[in-house]
Design an enzyme around this catalytic site. Structure first.
Site, PDB file in Angstrom:
ATOM      1  CD  GLU A 156       7.083   4.531   5.100  1.00 36.33           C
ATOM      2  OE1 GLU A 156       6.937   5.202   6.178  1.00 36.33           O
ATOM      3  OE2 GLU A 156       6.558   5.002   3.954  1.00 36.33           O
ATOM      4  CD  GLU A 261       3.731   4.673  -1.006  1.00 36.79           C
ATOM      5  OE1 GLU A 261       3.891   5.609  -0.538  1.00 36.79           O
ATOM      6  OE2 GLU A 261       3.799   3.645  -0.434  1.00 36.79           O
TER       7      GLU A 261
HETATM    8  O1  G3I Z   1      -9.630  10.761   7.604  1.00 33.00           O
HETATM    9  C1  G3I Z   1      -9.233  11.903   8.421  1.00 33.00           C
HETATM   10  C2  G3I Z   1     -10.290  12.988   8.524  1.00 33.00           C
HETATM   11  O2  G3I Z   1     -11.624  12.343   8.843  1.00 33.00           O
HETATM   12  C3  G3I Z   1      -9.975  14.250   9.252  1.00 33.00           C
HETATM   13  O3  G3I Z   1     -10.689  15.289   9.298  1.00 33.00           O
HETATM   14  C4  G3I Z   1      -8.526  14.568   8.564  1.00 33.00           C
HETATM   15  C5  G3I Z   1      -7.921  15.876   9.394  1.00 33.00           C
HETATM   16  O4  G3I Z   1      -6.385  16.051   8.942  1.00 33.00           O
HETATM   17  O5  G3I Z   1      -7.662  13.490   8.644  1.00 33.00           O
HETATM   18  C6  G3I Z   1      -7.949  12.492   7.791  1.00 33.00           C
HETATM   19  O6  G3I Z   1      -7.259  11.667   7.921  1.00 33.00           O
HETATM   20  C7  G3I Z   1      -5.984  11.841   7.159  1.00 33.00           C
HETATM   21  C8  G3I Z   1      -5.638  10.519   6.272  1.00 33.00           C
HETATM   22  O7  G3I Z   1      -4.346  10.460   5.961  1.00 33.00           O
HETATM   23  C9  G3I Z   1      -6.865  10.588   4.910  1.00 33.00           C
HETATM   24  O8  G3I Z   1      -6.874  11.666   4.375  1.00 33.00           O
HETATM   25  C10 G3I Z   1      -4.622  11.928   8.139  1.00 33.00           C
HETATM   26  O9  G3I Z   1      -4.888  12.779   9.075  1.00 33.00           O
HETATM   27  C11 G3I Z   1      -3.319  11.751   7.382  1.00 33.00           C
HETATM   28  O10 G3I Z   1      -2.250  11.694   8.245  1.00 33.00           O
HETATM   29  C12 G3I Z   1      -3.157  10.536   6.434  1.00 33.00           C
HETATM   30  O11 G3I Z   1      -2.331  10.742   5.611  1.00 33.00           O
HETATM   31  C13 G3I Z   1      -1.910   9.782   4.937  1.00 33.00           C
HETATM   32  C14 G3I Z   1      -0.467   9.058   5.324  1.00 33.00           C
HETATM   33  O12 G3I Z   1      -0.035   7.895   4.525  1.00 33.00           O
HETATM   34  C15 G3I Z   1      -0.617   8.539   6.802  1.00 33.00           C
HETATM   35  O13 G3I Z   1      -0.890   7.352   7.042  1.00 33.00           O
HETATM   36  C16 G3I Z   1      -1.830   9.874   3.654  1.00 33.00           C
HETATM   37  O14 G3I Z   1      -3.467  10.228   3.020  1.00 33.00           O
HETATM   38  C17 G3I Z   1      -1.123   8.962   2.575  1.00 33.00           C
HETATM   39  O15 G3I Z   1      -1.037   9.452   1.378  1.00 33.00           O
HETATM   40  C18 G3I Z   1       0.108   8.559   3.246  1.00 33.00           C
HETATM   41  O16 G3I Z   1       0.479   7.657   2.441  1.00 33.00           O
HETATM   42  C19 G3I Z   1       1.912   7.047   2.865  1.00 33.00           C
HETATM   43  C20 G3I Z   1       1.981   5.697   2.541  1.00 33.00           C
HETATM   44  O17 G3I Z   1       0.923   4.940   3.322  1.00 33.00           O
HETATM   45  C21 G3I Z   1       3.518   4.949   2.787  1.00 33.00           C
HETATM   46  N1  G3I Z   1       4.307   5.914   2.320  1.00 33.00           N
HETATM   47  C22 G3I Z   1       4.582   7.425   2.411  1.00 33.00           C
HETATM   48  C23 G3I Z   1       2.999   7.835   2.090  1.00 33.00           C
HETATM   49  C24 G3I Z   1       2.989   9.360   2.109  1.00 33.00           C
HETATM   50  O18 G3I Z   1       3.161   9.705   3.405  1.00 33.00           O
END
Ligand code: G3I
Length: 371
Positions: A156, A261
């Site tokens: 990205e 994805e």
């Molecule tokens: O693990 C914590 C947990 O302890 C906490 O209680 C909770 C509260 O919201 O958050 C959890 O972390 C989250 C994590 O995912 C695991 O579920 C984060 O808040 C959340 O921001 C994170 O989101 C991920 C996002 O990337 C940001 O990294 C998504 O799961 C993941 O599907 C998403 O994937 C991205 C790709 O890497 C890149 N392309 C876009 C795609 C979708 O956004």
């Protein structure tokens, strides 16, 4: 008597037919078997899935998929939390899971402006950034040399208009961080496939940005093997025509094309939002969550038709496509339940919350049965 016989015959034929239909979707039917020889069929794994917490989910993953991506655990903030500290506990488990199940293993991701460890955002100048990139990329890629099949080297890096996104990497090194990243990755594992991965890159302006970026990487001595089209899509867009143009354009650069994805949202969009900028998040109303209990048949059908059209295109260009990976195993765990509005009920994948195949699953499987 004759009439009764005919009716009975029809009932028997229907029963046989439905048995046959069930058999077609029985144990032997799976996404990975269905598209064997065409492209890998992958899924993104979360921590619980890597740790095999739920045997039913685990059996489903092993049945349906032959490629994996780590949804979160390989991101910089988890793997490299402090300057002199790496944490490979989860990534080691992830690789072991893929090896045990004989799966194609993808690395996601090395250089990304999001999910950085806080210390990384403090990097101030080119000397510090060069040292960071060398250490980060060489350490991680070398550790899994020969065990990871492909890497998202840069994720990205582009704005919607195709220009380079402002990030700590661009601020400190300028555009040279891109070829630099690819060179470092190739040096650490010369045989692994190296990808540039992004969302909305079937849109014309951003597509042009990718083409320029790839050419620049190559012109500056970087090795790049593929483009990852993320595929966070909607029912209506991008059009099949734009997706096809993108496959052709990236392939014409001599690159493999992967859909990395894939998911298709069925929920209303709070604003004119496309793709997946994870920085955007806000609360919504009940109107924004129209199917909290189940997806109406009419929308199931739309989703099935959309997936069929998309996979029909993938099959048309299977010689150019290396892998199609869904962003999650089933609807219940999709990130789209929480983005861009938290707590919605979305239905973007082929497998539902009860781990049952959806109409969209059948529509994709049937494409091969028709051929
Ligand atoms: O693990 C914590 C947990 O302890 C906490 O209680 C909770 C509260 O919201 O958050 C959890 O972390 C989250 C994590 O995912 C695991 O579920 C984060 O808040 C959340 O921001 C994170 O989101 C991920 C996002 O990337 C940001 O990294 C998504 O799961 C993941 O599907 C998403 O994937 C991205 C790709 O890497 C890149 N392309 C876009 C795609 C979708 O956004």
């Amino acid at each position: 008597m004759k009439l009764i016989n005919n009716s009975m015959l029809l009932v028997v034929l229907f029963a046989l037919g439905s048995c046959n239909a069930q058999n077609k979707n029985s144990a032997a039917t799976s996404l990975k078997n269905n598209f064997k020889g065409d492209f890998y069929i992958g899924t993104a794994l979360n921590v619980d899935q890597i740790e095999e917490k739920d045997p039913k989910v685990d059996a489903l993953i092993r049945k349906e998929f032959n490629a994996i991506t780590a949804e979160n655990i390989m991101k910089s903030m988890f793997v490299h939390p402090a300057k002199d500290k790496y944490d490979f506990a989860m990534t080691d488990k992830y690789i072991a899971y893929g090896e045990k199940n004989d799966m194609f293993i993808h690395g996601h991701t090395l250089i990304w402006h999001s999910q950085l460890a806080p210390w990384m955002t403090q990097i101030k100048d080119s000397t510090e950034m060069k040292a960071f990139m060398k250490d980060h990329i060489s350490t991680i890629v070398s550790r899994y040399k020969g065990r990871i099949d492909s890497w998202d080297v840069v994720n990205e890096a582009l704005n919607e208009d195709g220009t380079l996104r402002k990030s700590v990497f661009l601020n400190t090194l300028g555009a040279s961080y891109l070829p630099e990243a690819f060179k470092l990755a190739a040096k650490a594992d010369p045989k692994v496939d190296l990808y540039y991965n992004d969302y909305n890159i079937c849109e014309p302006a951003k597509r042009e940005g990718v083409i320029k970026l790839v050419k620049d990487i190559k012109a500056n001595g970087g090795k790049i093997d593929g483009v990852g089209i993320q595929g966070h899509w909607r029912l209506e867009s991008p059009t099949i025509e734009e997706i096809e143009k993108s496959i052709l354009a990236y392939s014409a650069l001599g690159l493999k094309v992967a859909f990395t994805e894939l998911d298709i949202t069925v929920l209303p969009n709070p604003w004119d939002l496309k793709g997946a900028d994870v920085n955007q998040n806000f609360e919504g109303s009940a109107k924004m969550n129209p199917y909290p209990k189940e997806l109406p048949d009419s929308v199931q059908k739309k989703l099935a038709d959309r997936y069929a059209a998309v996979f029909n295109l993938f099959l048309k260009h299977k010689d150019k496509i290396s892998r199609v990976t869904f962003w999650g195993v089933h609807d219940g765990q999709s990130w789209l339940n929480d983005w861009p509005i938290k707590g919605r009920t979305n239905y973007p994948l082929l497998i539902d919350r009860n781990l049952a195949p959806k109409k969209a699953y059948q529509s994709v499987i049937q494409l091969k049965e028709k051929k």
